[in-house]
Design an enzyme around this catalytic site. Structure first.
Site, PDB file in Angstrom:
ATOM      1  N   HIS A 112      -3.061   7.039   4.163  1.00 42.24           N
ATOM      2  CA  HIS A 112      -3.194   4.914   3.623  1.00 42.24           C
ATOM      3  C   HIS A 112      -4.978   5.051   3.758  1.00 42.24           C
ATOM      4  O   HIS A 112      -5.113   4.969   5.168  1.00 42.24           O
ATOM      5  CB  HIS A 112      -2.714   4.522   3.998  1.00 42.24           C
ATOM      6  CG  HIS A 112      -3.324   2.850   3.152  1.00 42.24           C
ATOM      7  ND1 HIS A 112      -3.423   2.548   2.216  1.00 42.24           N
ATOM      8  CD2 HIS A 112      -3.404   2.166   3.660  1.00 42.24           C
ATOM      9  CE1 HIS A 112      -4.127   1.423   2.075  1.00 42.24           C
ATOM     10  NE2 HIS A 112      -3.715   1.001   2.765  1.00 42.24           N
ATOM     11  N   CYS A 122       0.936  -1.305   0.145  1.00 41.45           N
ATOM     12  CA  CYS A 122      -0.503   0.424  -0.353  1.00 41.45           C
ATOM     13  C   CYS A 122       1.075   1.078   0.022  1.00 41.45           C
ATOM     14  O   CYS A 122       0.741   2.532   0.112  1.00 41.45           O
ATOM     15  CB  CYS A 122      -1.256  -0.074   1.351  1.00 41.45           C
ATOM     16  SG  CYS A 122      -1.949  -1.349   1.131  1.00 41.45           S
ATOM     17  N   ASN A 163     -10.084  -0.347   1.287  1.00 44.74           N
ATOM     18  CA  ASN A 163      -9.013  -0.214   0.749  1.00 44.74           C
ATOM     19  C   ASN A 163      -8.194  -0.684  -0.301  1.00 44.74           C
ATOM     20  O   ASN A 163      -8.058  -2.044  -1.114  1.00 44.74           O
ATOM     21  CB  ASN A 163      -7.867  -1.352   2.046  1.00 44.74           C
ATOM     22  CG  ASN A 163      -6.431  -1.646   1.542  1.00 44.74           C
ATOM     23  OD1 ASN A 163      -6.060  -0.705   1.082  1.00 44.74           O
ATOM     24  ND2 ASN A 163      -6.132  -1.526   2.746  1.00 44.74           N
TER      25      ASN A 163
END
Ligand code: UT7
Length: 328
Positions: free
Chosen positions: A255, A114, A285
């Site tokens: 994030h 990520c 996500n």
């Protein structure tokens, strides 16, 4: 001579199919209420079975170049952040070139989970500052839906698919670019979030398929704790290096993994709640693509003005982390 650089254009491409929590209720033993309360996610986008990561990234790159007023031929480096590559080799960046019909510019993947897009931004900055590149496309894309176990309620509710890109270019503007950044990794934590099989450690076999070793394996609690620690420490360090206080930040984009992780990080860093931008409820996500997707949406929503100080912070598999303070 050190060259400064700016984000000259952004673009996204999200698959149209929306998968709601209510639909997931009929797939695994979960509820909309549990997912919303524990993660903040209400829905996510899911790519079709025929779609690969480069299929999502290519139109995002086109959109970013159009936004920047840059012809594809003027791109001199293509960086792609992804954890869900099209193939083991060549890189997804090369597949993106193939989709776009581009020949010539360097193309490579950045594998940092990520955190990948912020890692790639760091590299783009270094290439431009050193005079090695002028127009770098920093893209990210994921088809997470193909690497989650749709019978595992602990992971399948969390992820989504999508792509985004930014054109990062050299500029004469003295007030633009990166004010401070840092990046890091702790490989001793590799096993708290990983896809065990499909690489050289455990090549694909009938056994690995039977064991479901080709999907996301995650110790959710450990990832949660490490995420808050890594992002808040790194974000505070970046602000300190830029000689800024948390209230100097005009917009923070963390994030987008889980609203509770975002909130715990934000409050530790001290940035006011109303200056945090989130997309997690609509997209879940999207791993490496979450930050550039959010950046594009914040821009489109009029939340970014020239001169604004933007704090980006991320963590991911590895464990990796990075933070960047941008002057918009
Ligand atoms: O980019 C990085 C990617 N990963 C992450 O960011 C994940 C970070 N971790 C998290 O976001 C959280 O740890 C989760 C959302 C994964 C889990 O939330 P939690 O509050 O830590 O829940 P938990 O793992 O402590 O589980 C609590 C209960 C368990 O039941 P028991 O053992 O107490 O009976 C789970 O089995 O909730 C259960 N559970 C669920 N229940 C309904 C776990 N997933 C679900 C679900 N629906 N989807």
């Amino acid at each position: 001579m050190i060259h400064s650089f700016e984000v000259r254009g952004t673009g996204i491409f999200m698959p149209p199919r929306v998968l709601t929590n209510q639909e997931i209720e009929s797939m695994v033993d979960t509820s909309d209420q549990w997912i919303v309360e524990r993660t903040g996610i209400s829905e996510r986008r899911i790519a079709s079975a025929e779609t690969s990561t480069s299929d999502l990234i290519a139109p995002a790159v086109r959109n970013a170049c159009e936004d920047a007023g840059l012809a594809l031929e003027e791109v001199d480096t293509l960086l792609v952040a992804t954890s869900t590559p099209d193939t083991m080799f060549p890189s997804t960046a090369c597949w993106v070139q193939e989709r776009l019909g581009i020949r010539g510019p360097a193309a490579l993947d950045v594998a940092a989970g990520c955190t990948g897009w912020l890692y790639a931004l760091e590299l783009a900055g270094a290439l431009i500052s050193s005079g090695r590149a002028r127009n770098v496309v920093v893209a990210a894309g994921e088809v997470m839906s193909k690497v989650v176990d749709w019978t595992d309620r602990r992971t399948c509710v969390l992820f989504g698919d999508g792509a985004a890109a930014a054109v990062v270019s050299a500029t004469d503007r003295e007030d633009a670019g990166v004010l401070a950044s840092n990046w890091g990794a702790d490989g001793t934590l590799a096993q708290i979030l990983y896809q065990p099989a499909g690489g050289t450690q455990r090549p694909a076999s009938a056994e690995t398929i039977a064991e479901k070793a080709h999907v996301v394996h995650m110790d959710g609690g450990a990832v949660f704790r490490q995420a808050v620690r890594a992002m808040s420490t790194s974000a505070k360090q970046a602000l300190e290096s830029a000689s800024l206080t948390p209230t100097d930040v005009d917009l923070m984009i963390p994030h987008q993994a889980n609203i509770r992780i975002i909130e715990a990080t934000r409050s530790r860093v001290g940035v006011p709640l109303e200056r945090t931008f989130n997309t997690v409820s609509r997209y879940g996500n999207v791993s490496a693509a979450t930050i550039p997707i959010a950046l594009h949406e914040a821009k489109t929503a009029g939340k970014l003005n020239p001169g604004d100080r933007v704090l980006l912070t991320s963590f991911g598999t590895g464990l990796t982390w990075a933070s960047t303070v941008l002057r918009w």
